[in-house]
Design an enzyme around this catalytic site. Structure first.
Site, PDB file in Angstrom:
ATOM      1  N   ASN A 179      -8.610   1.891   7.774  1.00 16.15           N
ATOM      2  CA  ASN A 179      -8.429   0.884   6.713  1.00 16.15           C
ATOM      3  C   ASN A 179      -7.229  -0.016   6.965  1.00 16.15           C
ATOM      4  O   ASN A 179      -7.220  -1.175   6.534  1.00 16.15           O
ATOM      5  CB  ASN A 179      -8.282   1.568   5.345  1.00 16.15           C
ATOM      6  CG  ASN A 179      -7.167   2.594   5.305  1.00 16.15           C
ATOM      7  OD1 ASN A 179      -7.219   3.582   6.030  1.00 16.15           O
ATOM      8  ND2 ASN A 179      -6.167   2.385   4.486  1.00 16.15           N
ATOM      9  N   SER A 233       7.122  -4.450   3.539  1.00 11.41           N
ATOM     10  CA  SER A 233       7.509  -3.056   3.291  1.00 11.41           C
ATOM     11  C   SER A 233       6.299  -2.208   2.913  1.00 11.41           C
ATOM     12  O   SER A 233       6.405  -0.989   2.809  1.00 11.41           O
ATOM     13  CB  SER A 233       8.553  -2.991   2.173  1.00 11.41           C
ATOM     14  OG  SER A 233       8.029  -3.564   0.992  1.00 11.41           O
ATOM     15  N   GLY A 234       5.147  -2.843   2.702  1.00 17.59           N
ATOM     16  CA  GLY A 234       3.950  -2.097   2.307  1.00 17.59           C
ATOM     17  C   GLY A 234       3.214  -1.546   3.518  1.00 17.59           C
ATOM     18  O   GLY A 234       3.624  -1.741   4.673  1.00 17.59           O
ATOM     19  N   TYR A 235       2.095  -0.861   3.240  1.00 20.55           N
ATOM     20  CA  TYR A 235       1.356  -0.232   4.335  1.00 20.55           C
ATOM     21  C   TYR A 235       0.658  -1.250   5.230  1.00 20.55           C
ATOM     22  O   TYR A 235       0.697  -1.144   6.457  1.00 20.55           O
ATOM     23  CB  TYR A 235       0.338   0.768   3.777  1.00 20.55           C
ATOM     24  CG  TYR A 235       0.972   1.996   3.171  1.00 20.55           C
ATOM     25  CD1 TYR A 235       2.042   2.619   3.797  1.00 20.55           C
ATOM     26  CD2 TYR A 235       0.506   2.535   1.981  1.00 20.55           C
ATOM     27  CE1 TYR A 235       2.632   3.742   3.250  1.00 20.55           C
ATOM     28  CE2 TYR A 235       1.081   3.662   1.430  1.00 20.55           C
ATOM     29  CZ  TYR A 235       2.150   4.259   2.068  1.00 20.55           C
ATOM     30  OH  TYR A 235       2.729   5.377   1.534  1.00 20.55           O
ATOM     31  N   CYS A 257     -11.156  -3.522   2.978  1.00 24.48           N
ATOM     32  CA  CYS A 257     -11.441  -2.434   3.929  1.00 24.48           C
ATOM     33  C   CYS A 257     -12.814  -1.807   3.689  1.00 24.48           C
ATOM     34  O   CYS A 257     -13.621  -1.676   4.612  1.00 24.48           O
ATOM     35  CB  CYS A 257     -10.333  -1.392   3.870  1.00 24.48           C
ATOM     36  SG  CYS A 257      -9.848  -0.906   2.209  1.00 24.48           S
TER      37      CYS A 257
HETATM   38  N1  LIG Z   1      -3.778  -0.612   2.175  1.00 29.22           N
HETATM   39  C1  LIG Z   1      -4.947  -0.940   2.675  1.00 29.22           C
HETATM   40  O1  LIG Z   1      -5.673  -0.107   3.266  1.00 29.22           O
HETATM   41  C2  LIG Z   1      -5.452  -2.361   2.580  1.00 29.22           C
HETATM   42  C3  LIG Z   1      -6.637  -2.691   3.247  1.00 29.22           C
HETATM   43  C4  LIG Z   1      -7.140  -3.997   3.138  1.00 29.22           C
HETATM   44  C5  LIG Z   1      -6.462  -4.932   2.367  1.00 29.22           C
HETATM   45  N2  LIG Z   1      -5.328  -4.572   1.723  1.00 29.22           N
HETATM   46  C6  LIG Z   1      -4.662  -5.590   0.906  1.00 29.22           C
HETATM   47  O2  LIG Z   1      -3.423  -5.929   1.504  1.00 29.22           O
HETATM   48  C7  LIG Z   1      -2.463  -6.218   0.499  1.00 29.22           C
HETATM   49  C8  LIG Z   1      -1.273  -5.279   0.689  1.00 29.22           C
HETATM   50  O3  LIG Z   1      -1.731  -3.954   0.533  1.00 29.22           O
HETATM   51  P1  LIG Z   1      -0.796  -2.699   0.744  1.00 29.22           P
HETATM   52  O4  LIG Z   1      -1.645  -1.509   0.612  1.00 29.22           O
HETATM   53  O5  LIG Z   1       0.039  -2.882   1.964  1.00 29.22           O
HETATM   54  O6  LIG Z   1       0.144  -2.814  -0.551  1.00 29.22           O
HETATM   55  P2  LIG Z   1       1.586  -2.161  -0.742  1.00 29.22           P
HETATM   56  O7  LIG Z   1       1.747  -1.020   0.172  1.00 29.22           O
HETATM   57  O8  LIG Z   1       1.736  -1.951  -2.198  1.00 29.22           O
HETATM   58  O9  LIG Z   1       2.599  -3.318  -0.286  1.00 29.22           O
HETATM   59  C9  LIG Z   1       2.736  -4.519  -1.019  1.00 29.22           C
HETATM   60  C10 LIG Z   1       3.873  -5.358  -0.430  1.00 29.22           C
HETATM   61  O10 LIG Z   1       3.985  -6.576  -1.165  1.00 29.22           O
HETATM   62  C11 LIG Z   1       5.343  -6.733  -1.636  1.00 29.22           C
HETATM   63  N3  LIG Z   1       5.232  -7.385  -2.966  1.00 29.22           N
HETATM   64  C12 LIG Z   1       4.714  -6.845  -4.103  1.00 29.22           C
HETATM   65  N4  LIG Z   1       4.725  -7.759  -5.099  1.00 29.22           N
HETATM   66  C13 LIG Z   1       5.263  -8.899  -4.582  1.00 29.22           C
HETATM   67  C14 LIG Z   1       5.553 -10.185  -5.119  1.00 29.22           C
HETATM   68  N5  LIG Z   1       5.287 -10.497  -6.385  1.00 29.22           N
HETATM   69  N6  LIG Z   1       6.109 -11.104  -4.310  1.00 29.22           N
HETATM   70  C15 LIG Z   1       6.386 -10.831  -3.006  1.00 29.22           C
HETATM   71  N7  LIG Z   1       6.138  -9.620  -2.432  1.00 29.22           N
HETATM   72  C16 LIG Z   1       5.577  -8.653  -3.214  1.00 29.22           C
HETATM   73  C17 LIG Z   1       5.912  -5.340  -1.667  1.00 29.22           C
HETATM   74  O11 LIG Z   1       7.310  -5.310  -1.410  1.00 29.22           O
HETATM   75  P3  LIG Z   1       8.404  -5.614  -2.526  1.00 29.22           P
HETATM   76  O12 LIG Z   1       7.842  -5.112  -3.837  1.00 29.22           O
HETATM   77  O13 LIG Z   1       9.652  -4.928  -2.086  1.00 29.22           O
HETATM   78  O14 LIG Z   1       8.567  -7.117  -2.487  1.00 29.22           O
HETATM   79  C18 LIG Z   1       5.225  -4.695  -0.461  1.00 29.22           C
HETATM   80  O15 LIG Z   1       5.903  -5.063   0.739  1.00 29.22           O
HETATM   81  C19 LIG Z   1      -3.154  -5.986  -0.857  1.00 29.22           C
HETATM   82  O16 LIG Z   1      -3.615  -7.200  -1.377  1.00 29.22           O
HETATM   83  C20 LIG Z   1      -4.312  -5.083  -0.481  1.00 29.22           C
HETATM   84  O17 LIG Z   1      -5.414  -5.193  -1.346  1.00 29.22           O
HETATM   85  C21 LIG Z   1      -4.798  -3.321   1.827  1.00 29.22           C
END
Ligand SMILES: NC(=O)c1ccc[n+]([C@@H]2O[C@H](COP(=O)([O-])OP(=O)(O)OC[C@H]3O[C@@H](n4cnc5c(N)ncnc54)[C@H](OP(=O)(O)O)[C@@H]3O)[C@@H](O)[C@H]2O)c1
Length: 354
Positions: A321, A9-11, A148
């Protein structure tokens, strides 16, 4: 290959789903979200209306691993600690987008991120940067996808460091990012009145990605340069949804009579890499890398300008990113680890104009 996405559900998870739904060799079996279990994925990601009827499920590791070959983890830092050992025990490959297994040194990890629950897996994990570690990725069971900002900095610096063209210190990386970099959970800093129209310094010193940038680049330096190597990293939030632009200030070892060695180093690096483009033009509006020209694609564009008044070299790199900085790179690693052509499912061109 059958795959699961934990944190869908996250980005980053949503972007993984976008790429994997279109991937000719992948079938997405499970996409998890604790808060949205049972709801259709298109409720959170409306770009999947009419594309996929899959529903979010709970992140139960037995269930997500049972009938798949690869599990992608797109969850916040510290979450993968608990998931990875159980998943690896089932025999699936794990591709983790968080920082949990990127660093080799537990001390460095704990300095930047806090306690690590399973440091015994740090050595086993492969840093998922295809341009540097393709061989290791082929046989890896646990792949840690780079951050990123870190990716943008590493792609900028690798050509000049590995060709011994610049001093190992000072190296100053000034990186700007759009709002999706901070994830989907709203905070006071991401609230629209606070986030809109900003050019905000948010982490001028001590940014976590410094550790992985130094770790990834250190082996590319000559042995007698390594002790002096240090990266100074600062990050800014800018008024964009996607995109990173890193401006890197470095100093040439010797005054060059011509820029040929620089051209050679950047061209050689990008030549055999399908997603690294060397951009340095004499004409047009987009003479150097610009996030506006790569959004939606897995490209990272790199380019440079030599300061005529000093030995300073300014390198710039641009990437999306959520694609080359996260999900696209994860799919590139998936392709390599599964024996598919590296570019499979990643041939979408950037959207322009945006
Ligand atoms: N955004 C970026 O540009 C980017 C770039 C490179 C790397 N990343 C990395 O990729 C990962 C995700 O980033 P994001 O930006 O997509 O974060 P996000 O938008 O906050 O999404 C996080 C996801 O993880 C789930 N989640 C949270 N806590 C959880 C738990 N304890 N158990 C199971 N599921 C859980 C959330 O859904 P629910 O809470 O409903 O379960 C949600 O689907 C992070 O580690 C981030 O550092 C992100």
């Amino acid at each position: 290959m059958d795959v699961s996405i934990v944190g869908g559900s996250g980005y980053a998870g949503g972007e993984l789903a976008r790429l994997l739904f279109q991937h000719p060799k992948a079938t997405v079996k499970h996409v998890t979200s604790r808060k949205n279990a049972g709801k259709p994925i298109s409720l959170l990601h409306p770009n999947f209306d009419g594309v996929s009827r899959i529903k979010f499920s709970l992140p139960d590791m037995d269930a997500v691993a049972r009938d798949v070959d690869v599990v992608f983890l797109a969850t916040p830092h510290h979450t993968s600690h608990a998931f990875v050992p159980d998943l690896l025990d089932t025999g699936v490959k794990v591709i983790d987008l968080s920082a949990d297994f990127r660093l080799k040194s537990v001390e460095r990890y704990e300095y930047f991120y806090g306690e690590h629950d399973h440091p015994e897996y740090l050595e086993k994990a492969v840093y998922g940067m295809p341009e540097l570690h393709a061989e290791a990725i082929k046989n890896a069971m646990l792949i840690a996808v780079p951050g990123c900002h870190a990716s943008s900095a590493i792609y900028s610096l690798y050509p000049v460091l590995s060709n011994d063209l610049i001093e190992p210190f000072p190296i100053i990386v000034d990186s700007k990012t759009g709002s999706t970099g901070a994830g989907i959970v709203p905070t006071p800093a991401s609230h629209h009145p606070a986030r809109a129209n900003v050019i905000r310094p948010y982490k001028l010193t001590g940014h976590r990605h410094t550790a992985e940038i130094e770790q990834a680049l250190l082996p590319s330096l000559a042995k007698n340069q390594q002790h002096a190597f240090k990266v100074s990293f600062s990050a800014h939030a800018i008024d964009a949804v996607r995109g990173i632009l890193s401006t890197v200030h470095v100093f040439l070892k010797e005054e060059l009579d011509s820029e040929r060695p620089l051209y050679k180093a950047f061209r050689r690096f990008s030549k055999n890499q399908p997603f690294i483009r060397f951009i340095k033009k004499n004409a047009g509006l987009f003479k150097l890398p610009d996030p506006k020209t790569i959004i939606g694609s897995n490209f990272c564009d790199i380019g440079f300008e030599k300061d005529p008044l000093s030995s300073r070299l300014v390198i710039v790199s641009a990437l999306d990113n959520l694609v080359k900085g996260a999900a696209g790179n994860a799919v590139q690693c998936f392709n390599i680890a599964c024996g598919f052509a590296e570019t499979t499912g990643l041939d979408a061109m950037p959207i322009f104009p945006l």
